[in-house]
Design an enzyme around this catalytic site. Structure first.
Site, mmCIF file in Angstrom:
data_model
loop_
_atom_site.group_PDB
_atom_site.id
_atom_site.type_symbol
_atom_site.label_atom_id
_atom_site.label_comp_id
_atom_site.label_asym_id
_atom_site.label_seq_id
_atom_site.Cartn_x
_atom_site.Cartn_y
_atom_site.Cartn_z
ATOM 1 N N SER A 241 -0.764 -0.431 -5.045
ATOM 2 C CA SER A 241 -0.435 0.796 -4.332
ATOM 3 C C SER A 241 -1.085 2.010 -5.011
ATOM 4 O O SER A 241 -2.309 2.028 -5.177
ATOM 5 C CB SER A 241 1.078 0.932 -4.227
ATOM 6 O OG SER A 241 1.438 1.877 -3.260
ATOM 7 N N ASP B 239 0.017 -3.786 6.320
ATOM 8 C CA ASP B 239 0.596 -2.940 5.278
ATOM 9 C C ASP B 239 1.075 -1.609 5.855
ATOM 10 O O ASP B 239 0.291 -0.872 6.448
ATOM 11 C CB ASP B 239 -0.446 -2.686 4.191
ATOM 12 C CG ASP B 239 0.167 -2.201 2.885
ATOM 13 O OD1 ASP B 239 1.047 -1.320 2.940
ATOM 14 O OD2 ASP B 239 -0.243 -2.699 1.824
ATOM 15 N N HIS C 179 3.807 -4.691 2.118
ATOM 16 C CA HIS C 179 2.982 -3.828 1.274
ATOM 17 C C HIS C 179 2.371 -4.655 0.156
ATOM 18 O O HIS C 179 3.073 -5.175 -0.716
ATOM 19 C CB HIS C 179 3.859 -2.716 0.690
ATOM 20 C CG HIS C 179 3.098 -1.676 -0.078
ATOM 21 N ND1 HIS C 179 1.780 -1.354 0.190
ATOM 22 C CD2 HIS C 179 3.471 -0.874 -1.112
ATOM 23 C CE1 HIS C 179 1.381 -0.403 -0.639
ATOM 24 N NE2 HIS C 179 2.399 -0.099 -1.440
#
Length: 534
Positions: free
Chosen positions: A246, A473, A503
């Site tokens: 991320s 995602d 995610h």
């Protein structure tokens, strides 16, 4: 997740880019160095090596890890890994201000589990779990078994980035003030509500300045990247071996730009698009969460009577959720103890459950319960994302998230500018659009100027960096992976695709993704560009 360790674990495993009502939820910025004029990566590399000075020669003292502090999320001391390997913790000194390397230092909290066979050790594999604001010291051992295979070649290492957890953690408001903040309507509909929202945002910024003003100018991503290169040296590695999730992908990209010759084997998963500014990034996230919600409602319809939520089409299921939020805006319902479920907290809870397909059943149950007047589950989901423990204590992930984002991003928005963006955001997502649009004002009144519009991640001469995008995602939309691979440069960014939900890709458990990553990190086998795992 706070009221349920399993739920908190699910959110952290997804390496969340924290979706908060007072943050712009973006990792955007410009090509300017916050500590001076732009420099070439080679010059930056040499300059930072010089600045770290004697700190690169420091010796770390490793001890058994204590239980995570409240700022790190609390809980118990980490359990041993399979085979009895224990987790060790230490602190590394780093300059508060890299422009003044002989000045004040801060301590950065580190954690490690040693490689299984020292004779086959490649180096230290450093993890960053995103946020920004996630405590690596708390997160890595929570999922250590997921990465245990990588101990065949690496010491597993993570850290609390500066401003996070035990690393000069940013402090802003009290727990009681945060409870009140999260209950507040963050999608104002009248001039009075807008004025209250703006005042509340500035009040938060002033609290951060009062309690952590000395650290705020130095918590940005560029300094975190410098910390990682100092860490590489202190750990005794010639190259940086890195696994970023991320926001950690942006941190990895910034590191590659500053220190391209120091890149070893590096994996970026759940990729932030480095070409987007704050508005574009937040708008993309609105579309990403809407896509995840659409996938959830379609799954609900496909299961027919087995799904608790009413509606014969995905749109009808979504309309039911929207209707619930409208009712909550007018009248909150009972949640946990004396706390109520408001519209803002419900949206946060819905977002939390979309980070992983495994938590879709919780979303279904939470919405169904709330329709019946019980807001406890959606409130628990919201607490998990907001970093709230069952005893009412908050970790510092939200404060760190805001501080790091605002140290990075130059963009500041007025209420009028935000309202002008509302139609575009509402079109992108009827559920999340207003929420994310008003989040653009996170840095309004922030006491520190931002460093950039978008980060420079170009890394000519770097070793190949594996960049993995997930088509479903919600937090870091799939197209960001290609943008990152392209921005890293030809021969550097190697894109791989996972056709899945949630995610990130590696923590999905997909055998194809895990084999490709493991083979790259352990054997140096770079997957062919364009590899697809389904």
């Amino acid at each position: 997740m706070r009221t349920s360790p399993a739920l908190r674990a699910a959110a952290l495993a997804a390496a969340v880019t924290v979706l908060l009502p007072i943050t712009a939820c973006s990792e955007s910025g410009s090509k300017d160095d916050p500590d001076g004029p732009p420099r070439s990566p080679v010059a930056a590399n040499a300059a930072e090596a010089s600045r770290s000075g004697d700190l690169a020669a420091q010796k770390l003292t490793w001890k058994p890890c204590p239980a995570p502090s409240p700022a790190q999320g609390g809980g118990k001391a980490p359990s041993p890994l399979p085979g009895g390997a224990t987790w060790e913790c230490s602190f590394m000194k780093a300059p508060l201000d890299y422009a003044n390397p002989g000045g004040e230092t801060i301590e950065l909290a580190l954690i490690r589990a040693k490689a299984k066979n020292p004779d086959k050790r490649i180096g230290s594999l450093i993890f960053n779990f995103g946020g920004p604001g996630a405590s690596g010291v708390a997160t890595l051992p929570a999922f250590g078994t997921d990465y245990d295979k990588l101990r065949a070649g690496y010491d597993l290492v993570s850290f609390d980035p500066r401003g996070v957890g035990r690393s000069a953690g940013v402090e802003c408001e009290t727990d009681r003030q945060l409870d009140a903040r999260y209950e507040t309507d963050v999608t104002p509909d009248s001039s009075a509500e807008v004025n209250a929202f703006v005042k509340d945002t500035k009040t938060f910024a002033l609290a951060c300045k009062k309690n952590s003003g000395k650290e705020l100018p130095y918590v940005g991503t560029t300094n975190a990247a410098r910390d990682m290169d100092l860490m590489r040296q202190v750990l005794g590695d010639k190259k940086l071996y890195y696994f970023g999730f991320s926001y950690g992908t942006e941190l990895g990209g910034v590191y590659a730009n500053l220190f391209p010759k120091n890149i070893g084997r590096s994996v970026l998963d759940g990729v932030v698009d480095p070409t987007l500014d704050s508005v574009q990034s937040s708008l993309g996230q609105a579309k990403g969460f809407q896509l995840a919600l659409d996938n959830f409602t379609k799954d609900c319809v496909d299961r027919g009577a087995a799904c608790r939520l009413p509606g014969s089409t995905g749109k009808q299921v979504e309309q039911g959720i929207s209707g619930l939020l409208t009712r909550l805006e007018k009248k909150p319902i009972p949640g946990i103890g004396s706390r109520q479920l408001t519209e803002s907290l419900a949206v946060t809870g819905i977002a939390a459950s979309l980070y992983s397909k495994e938590t879709w059943p919780l979303l279904e149950q939470g919405v169904d319960d709330a329709d019946g007047g019980d807001g406890a589950l959606l409130l628990a989901l919201a607490d998990s994302l907001n970093g709230r423990e069952a005893d009412g204590r908050y970790d510092n992930s939200m404060a760190a998230n805001v501080a790091i984002n605002c140290a990075d991003s130059k963009q500041r928005f007025t209420a009028d500018q935000t309202m002008a963006k509302l139609p575009e955001f509402q079109s992108a997502s009827p559920i999340f659009g207003d929420y994310l649009a008003w989040g653009l004002m996170t840095c309004t009144g922030w006491p520190v100027a931002g460093a950039w519009e978008v980060p420079d991640v170009s890394a000519p001469g770097a070793a190949p960096i594996l960049v993995i995008g997930n088509t479903g995602d919600p937090a870091t939309p799939y197209k960001g992976a290609k943008a990152m691979a392209d921005a890293l440069g030809k021969g550097v960014g190697v894109q791989m695709t996972y056709e899945g939900q949630g995610h990130g890709a590696y923590n999905s458990g997909d055998a194809c993704v895990q084999k490709a990553v493991d083979d790259y990190l352990l054997k140096g086998k770079v997957p062919a560009a364009g590899t697809v795992c389904k």
